[in-house]
Design a protein around this motif. Structure first.
Motif, PDB file in Angstrom:
ATOM      1  N   GLN B  90      -3.520 -20.022  10.566  1.00 37.97           N
ATOM      2  CA  GLN B  90      -3.538 -21.408  10.090  1.00 37.97           C
ATOM      3  C   GLN B  90      -4.334 -21.527   8.788  1.00 37.97           C
ATOM      4  N   THR B  91      -5.441 -20.793   8.710  1.00 42.29           N
ATOM      5  CA  THR B  91      -6.315 -20.919   7.527  1.00 42.29           C
ATOM      6  C   THR B  91      -6.059 -19.831   6.486  1.00 42.29           C
ATOM      7  N   PHE B  92      -4.897 -19.224   6.520  1.00 45.63           N
ATOM      8  CA  PHE B  92      -4.417 -18.248   5.513  1.00 45.63           C
ATOM      9  C   PHE B  92      -5.180 -16.925   5.521  1.00 45.63           C
ATOM     10  N   HIS B  93      -6.521 -17.014   5.500  1.00 46.55           N
ATOM     11  CA  HIS B  93      -7.339 -15.799   5.470  1.00 46.55           C
ATOM     12  C   HIS B  93      -6.986 -14.866   4.322  1.00 46.55           C
ATOM     13  N   LEU B  94      -6.930 -15.432   3.114  1.00 42.93           N
ATOM     14  CA  LEU B  94      -6.752 -14.567   1.941  1.00 42.93           C
ATOM     15  C   LEU B  94      -8.145 -14.193   1.429  1.00 42.93           C
ATOM     16  N   ILE B  95      -8.236 -13.023   0.769  1.00 41.75           N
ATOM     17  CA  ILE B  95      -9.528 -12.637   0.195  1.00 41.75           C
ATOM     18  C   ILE B  95      -9.624 -13.256  -1.196  1.00 41.75           C
ATOM     19  N   PRO B  96     -10.615 -14.142  -1.413  1.00 46.57           N
ATOM     20  CA  PRO B  96     -10.631 -14.978  -2.613  1.00 46.57           C
ATOM     21  C   PRO B  96     -10.760 -14.205  -3.925  1.00 46.57           C
ATOM     22  N   ARG B  97     -11.403 -13.021  -3.888  1.00 48.23           N
ATOM     23  CA  ARG B  97     -11.613 -12.305  -5.149  1.00 48.23           C
ATOM     24  C   ARG B  97     -10.414 -11.460  -5.544  1.00 48.23           C
ATOM     25  N   LEU B  98      -9.423 -11.355  -4.647  1.00 40.88           N
ATOM     26  CA  LEU B  98      -8.237 -10.548  -4.951  1.00 40.88           C
ATOM     27  C   LEU B  98      -7.076 -11.443  -5.348  1.00 40.88           C
ATOM     28  N   THR B  99      -6.199 -10.933  -6.226  1.00 41.41           N
ATOM     29  CA  THR B  99      -5.021 -11.690  -6.630  1.00 41.41           C
ATOM     30  C   THR B  99      -4.011 -11.713  -5.488  1.00 41.41           C
ATOM     31  N   ALA B 100      -2.985 -12.557  -5.648  1.00 43.24           N
ATOM     32  CA  ALA B 100      -1.916 -12.654  -4.655  1.00 43.24           C
ATOM     33  C   ALA B 100      -1.359 -11.269  -4.359  1.00 43.24           C
ATOM     34  N   GLU B 101      -1.040 -10.571  -5.439  1.00 44.03           N
ATOM     35  CA  GLU B 101      -0.482  -9.228  -5.332  1.00 44.03           C
ATOM     36  C   GLU B 101      -1.397  -8.277  -4.544  1.00 44.03           C
ATOM     37  N   GLU B 102      -2.695  -8.336  -4.893  1.00 44.38           N
ATOM     38  CA  GLU B 102      -3.651  -7.436  -4.239  1.00 44.38           C
ATOM     39  C   GLU B 102      -3.852  -7.792  -2.764  1.00 44.38           C
ATOM     40  N   ASN B 103      -3.813  -9.108  -2.467  1.00 43.50           N
ATOM     41  CA  ASN B 103      -3.887  -9.515  -1.068  1.00 43.50           C
ATOM     42  C   ASN B 103      -2.692  -8.978  -0.290  1.00 43.50           C
ATOM     43  N   ILE B 104      -1.523  -9.072  -0.927  1.00 40.50           N
ATOM     44  CA  ILE B 104      -0.303  -8.655  -0.238  1.00 40.50           C
ATOM     45  C   ILE B 104      -0.306  -7.156   0.053  1.00 40.50           C
ATOM     46  N   GLU B 105      -0.853  -6.372  -0.885  1.00 36.36           N
ATOM     47  CA  GLU B 105      -0.770  -4.920  -0.689  1.00 36.36           C
ATOM     48  C   GLU B 105      -1.862  -4.353   0.230  1.00 36.36           C
ATOM     49  N   LEU B 106      -2.794  -5.217   0.674  1.00 39.10           N
ATOM     50  CA  LEU B 106      -3.912  -4.729   1.502  1.00 39.10           C
ATOM     51  C   LEU B 106      -3.503  -3.859   2.693  1.00 39.10           C
ATOM     52  N   PRO B 107      -2.498  -4.282   3.503  1.00 40.66           N
ATOM     53  CA  PRO B 107      -2.128  -3.420   4.641  1.00 40.66           C
ATOM     54  C   PRO B 107      -1.669  -2.036   4.193  1.00 40.66           C
ATOM     55  N   LEU B 108      -0.996  -1.967   3.037  1.00 45.79           N
ATOM     56  CA  LEU B 108      -0.562  -0.662   2.525  1.00 45.79           C
ATOM     57  C   LEU B 108      -1.769   0.157   2.081  1.00 45.79           C
ATOM     58  N   VAL B 109      -2.734  -0.531   1.465  1.00 42.49           N
ATOM     59  CA  VAL B 109      -3.961   0.141   1.039  1.00 42.49           C
ATOM     60  C   VAL B 109      -4.683   0.707   2.264  1.00 42.49           C
ATOM     61  N   LEU B 110      -4.802  -0.122   3.297  1.00 39.34           N
ATOM     62  CA  LEU B 110      -5.492   0.326   4.515  1.00 39.34           C
ATOM     63  C   LEU B 110      -4.758   1.475   5.183  1.00 39.34           C
ATOM     64  N   ALA B 111      -3.433   1.533   4.989  1.00 35.50           N
ATOM     65  CA  ALA B 111      -2.654   2.627   5.579  1.00 35.50           C
ATOM     66  C   ALA B 111      -2.770   3.893   4.746  1.00 35.50           C
ATOM     67  N   GLY B 112      -3.419   3.802   3.592  1.00 34.18           N
ATOM     68  CA  GLY B 112      -3.611   4.990   2.764  1.00 34.18           C
ATOM     69  C   GLY B 112      -2.387   5.358   1.952  1.00 34.18           C
ATOM     70  N   ILE B 113      -1.578   4.365   1.603  1.00 34.50           N
ATOM     71  CA  ILE B 113      -0.384   4.652   0.803  1.00 34.50           C
ATOM     72  C   ILE B 113      -0.758   4.651  -0.682  1.00 34.50           C
ATOM     73  N   GLU B 114      -0.253   5.624  -1.413  1.00 38.59           N
ATOM     74  CA  GLU B 114      -0.568   5.780  -2.835  1.00 38.59           C
ATOM     75  C   GLU B 114      -0.142   4.546  -3.638  1.00 38.59           C
ATOM     76  N   GLU B 115      -0.900   4.267  -4.669  1.00 41.73           N
ATOM     77  CA  GLU B 115      -0.660   3.068  -5.474  1.00 41.73           C
ATOM     78  C   GLU B 115       0.778   3.000  -5.994  1.00 41.73           C
ATOM     79  N   LYS B 116       1.287   4.132  -6.502  1.00 42.85           N
ATOM     80  CA  LYS B 116       2.625   4.105  -7.111  1.00 42.85           C
ATOM     81  C   LYS B 116       3.714   3.798  -6.072  1.00 42.85           C
ATOM     82  N   ASN B 117       3.426   4.125  -4.800  1.00 42.75           N
ATOM     83  CA  ASN B 117       4.410   3.849  -3.755  1.00 42.75           C
ATOM     84  C   ASN B 117       4.281   2.440  -3.179  1.00 42.75           C
TER      85      ASN B 117
END
Ligand SMILES: Nc1ncnc2c1ncn2[C@@H]1O[C@H](COP(=O)(O)OP(=O)(O)O)[C@@H](O)[C@H]1O
Ligand SMILES: [Mg+2]
Lengths: 403, 227
Positions: B90-117
């Motif tokens: 309900q309250t979105f829970h976005l990280i305020p210091r990260l851009t939309a794009e960076e918020n969206i890619e967080l699960p991929l980052v946590l999964a250890g996927i390379e930036e280019k992928n």
């Protein structure tokens, strides 16, 4: 698993998002590292300074001091009621009779007023012989040093340093003039070169007269020191034994002198000043520890401020270990930046000390630089473990609900 | 596929035991669209958190895609959440210091996927959520509807099989709320299992299957037969 590069970037953004907190921790850390470096460089500078001063005394030097050193227990002379015998010129002469002894210089010292045509100055008068010049590796700019004469001849001649010459004679020629020292008159026969400084006597302020003249001027029959120069370093122990035996024989079987080598003096000073350097370094390291505690507290606050974010990361699939790593990386980043800032502060600080006091070689020792960086990193990580573990253990549902 | 059997979730509050979930039995097939309704405190969020592996049951079994998840450890649950579950709050829970794009890619980052992928997937999600021109905006530069669409993009970036939304329109005006629901339904049409907790009867009525909860129990389920 979270990649290190991404984790580092994430932590870096977290640090940047909270500038005040970050700067505060950087300040604490850098002051800690900086003070370790500055204080140890001061200690090292003092040590190098003193070492250099003593080295300038000359090499392979043995110093004979009247009186028994207290370190060997009760003084036998006072126990059996005999007062210690003075060191005499004859003692000095006796010490020349060893094949490994190259020079012997009896030495006396006293304060007196030196004057010439109404210009006066209070200074230290040193009494010695011809040998002192070579023994102390001094040079002459004008005239001669004390003449090679019988050790007990009280010639009325003196050798002066450049400061004394300038103050008393100004631009006029000093050689051949008669100086008044105390109540006697001495003819100036030489001017010392201004290179050299030893044990607090600046050569530029020196006034040197024959040792026998000093004895009668100050009315002291005894000697203050006898300097003995040994031909080789290896022969020093033998010569020291020879000196002790000779003096004991001459002083009715009582060993009432202390014989030290310049090496021993140097080593003692070196030990004391190294200990001092470690001590101030250690004290400064405590400030790093304090910085560590500050980091812990600030990180604990950061974790509780970011509770809902940590809950979110968990809901997105971050493992407890990933959360732990993120917080620790933040701490490592902070400590590293703090250590770098501290290095800069420390090195600029010790440069400023060298600039302000050029005689003090205040260079930070490598061990202090390395140790302070290491301590900064270790305290940073160690003190972040608690907050990091607290974060890693958060219940995601409760964390998400917090605001 | 989701299968809950005799699920209980108790909370200890002082010396009082709250039965937030009281013997829940529930099956949800892949690709279903389920709404969960009921009064406040009836256990909707607790059920959703449990389905999303954020909260373990006090007792009972939960089988997710033929794996009994009640037996998994913390790390395995975290990995499964990352791959299989998407959350929208309900309250979105976005990280305020990260851009939309960076918020969206967080699960991929946590999964250890390379930036280019990551870039390709993030771009697709931005397009799907009509956010391509908002990619480098921070959350405080976005409207509520845009924020929730960023959250949906983030929840679905790892292509999970289940999308859980707890009152996703609760903080939105009607128009952007509807827009968000349409986005969720669009995703459901591509095969994702969609489970939405809502207060709003109109929204609840849009789902194929509607579950009503009361006091930690399932009061009604208009289509249990699918199980
Ligand atoms: N962490 C918790 N500790 C104690 N009680 C809780 C906790 N979470 C939920 N509850 C209680 O469980 C019941 C169900 O809560 P919840 O699932 O949030 O209801 P809903 O989302 O339907 O409003 C409520 O009585 C709530 O107070
Ligand atoms: Mg709720």
């Amino acid at each position: 698993m979270l990649l290190l590069r991404d984790a580092t970037r994430f932590s870096w953004f977290a640090l940047r998002a909270n500038t005040t907190r970050t700067l505060l921790m950087l300040l604490a850390m850098s002051i800690g590292v900086g003070s370790v470096i500055i204080l140890t460089s001061l200690g090292e500078g003092a040590r190098n300074y003193v070492t250099a001063e003593f080295s300038s005394l000359g090499t392979n030097l043995v110093i004979v001091i009247p009186g028994r050193s207290e370190t060997s227990g009760a003084d036998p002379a006072t126990m059996i009621g005999i007062t210690e015998r003075d060191l005499t010129l004859d003692d000095a002469i006796a010490l020349t009779r060893h094949p490994k002894v190259s020079r012997v210089a009896p030495f006396n010292i006293g304060a007196a007023e030196v004057s010439w045509q109404g210009r006066k100055r209070e200074t230290t008068i040193q009494g010695s012989t011809h040998e002192l010049l070579a023994l102390r590796k001094w040079t002459m700019t004008q005239g001669q040093f004390l003449p090679r004469a019988d050790i007990d001849r009280a010639n009325s001649v003196c050798v002066i340093g450049s400061n004394i010459r300038n103050e008393l004679f100004g631009p006029r020629a000093a050689l051949g003039q008669w100086l008044r020292i105390g109540d006697r008159r001495f003819r100036v026969i030489g001017i010392l070169g201004s290179e050299g400084q030893s044990m607090g006597f600046d050569v530029k302020d020196a006034v040197i007269i024959p040792v026998a003249s000093a004895q009668s001027l100050f009315n002291i029959p005894s000697l203050f020191r006898i300097f003995v120069e040994v031909k080789t370093r290896e022969a020093i122990p033998k010569v020291m034994t020879f000196i002790k035996n000779t003096i004991r024989e001459r002083h009715q079987g009582i060993e009432d002198v202390t014989v030290i080598t310049q090496d021993a003096v140097l080593k003692t000073f070196d030990r004391i000043l190294s200990a001092l350097t470690y001590a101030v370094g250690g004290i400064a390291a405590i400030s790093l520890f304090v910085a560590g505690i500050l980091i812990m507290n600030v990180m604990l606050v950061a974790v509780s401020q970011r509770t809902s974010e940590i809950g979110l990361l968990k809901s997105l699939g971050a493992s407890a270990r990933a959360i732990l790593n993120l917080i620790l990386i933040e701490a490592v980043l902070l400590s590293t930046l703090g250590a770098i800032a501290g290095l800069i502060i420390g090195h600029v600080g010790s440069w400023a000390i060298r600039y302000a006091f050029p005689v003090l070689p205040a260079y930070p020792p490598t061990w202090a630089t390395l140790a302070s960086i290491l301590i900064a990193l270790v305290t940073g990580v160690l003190f972040s473990l608690l907050p990091a573990r607290k974060a890693a253990r958060l219940d995601p549902v409760i964390a998400l609900a917090s605001h | 596929m989701i299968k809950l059997e005799n699920i209980h979730r108790n909370f200890q509050v002082g010396d009082q035991t709250v039965h937030a979930l009281d013997d829940i039995n529930l099956s949800i097939q892949d690709g279903e669209y389920v709404s969960i309704m009921g009064p406040s405190g009836s256990g909707k969020s607790t059920l959703l958190n449990l389905l999303g592996l954020l909260d373990p049951p006090t007792s009972g079994t939960y089988v997710l895609n033929n794996t009994s998840v009640t037996e998994l450890n913390e790390d395995q649950l975290a990995a499964l959440r990352n791959k299989n579950i998407g959350f929208v709050f309900q309250t979105f829970h976005l990280i305020p210091r990260l851009t939309a794009e960076e918020n969206i890619e967080l699960p991929l980052v946590l999964a250890g996927i390379e930036e280019k992928n990551r870039k390709e997937q993030v771009n697709e999600a931005l397009v799907a959520m009509d956010l391509i021109d908002r990619a480098s905006h921070k959350p405080d530069q976005l409207s509520g509807g845009q924020r929730q669409r960023v959250a949906i993009a983030r929840a679905t970036i790892t292509k999970p099989s289940i999308l859980l939304a707890d009152e996703p329109t609760g903080n939105l005006d009607q128009k952007s709320g509807l827009n968000v629901i349409e986005k969720l339904e669009q995703l459901n049409n591509t095969g994702i299992t969609l489970i939405v907790v809502t207060h709003d009867a109109d929204l609840g009525a849009r789902s194929v299957r509607s579950i009503r909860m009361l006091d930690g129990r399932i009061e009604s389920d208009d289509n249990p037969g699918l199980a």
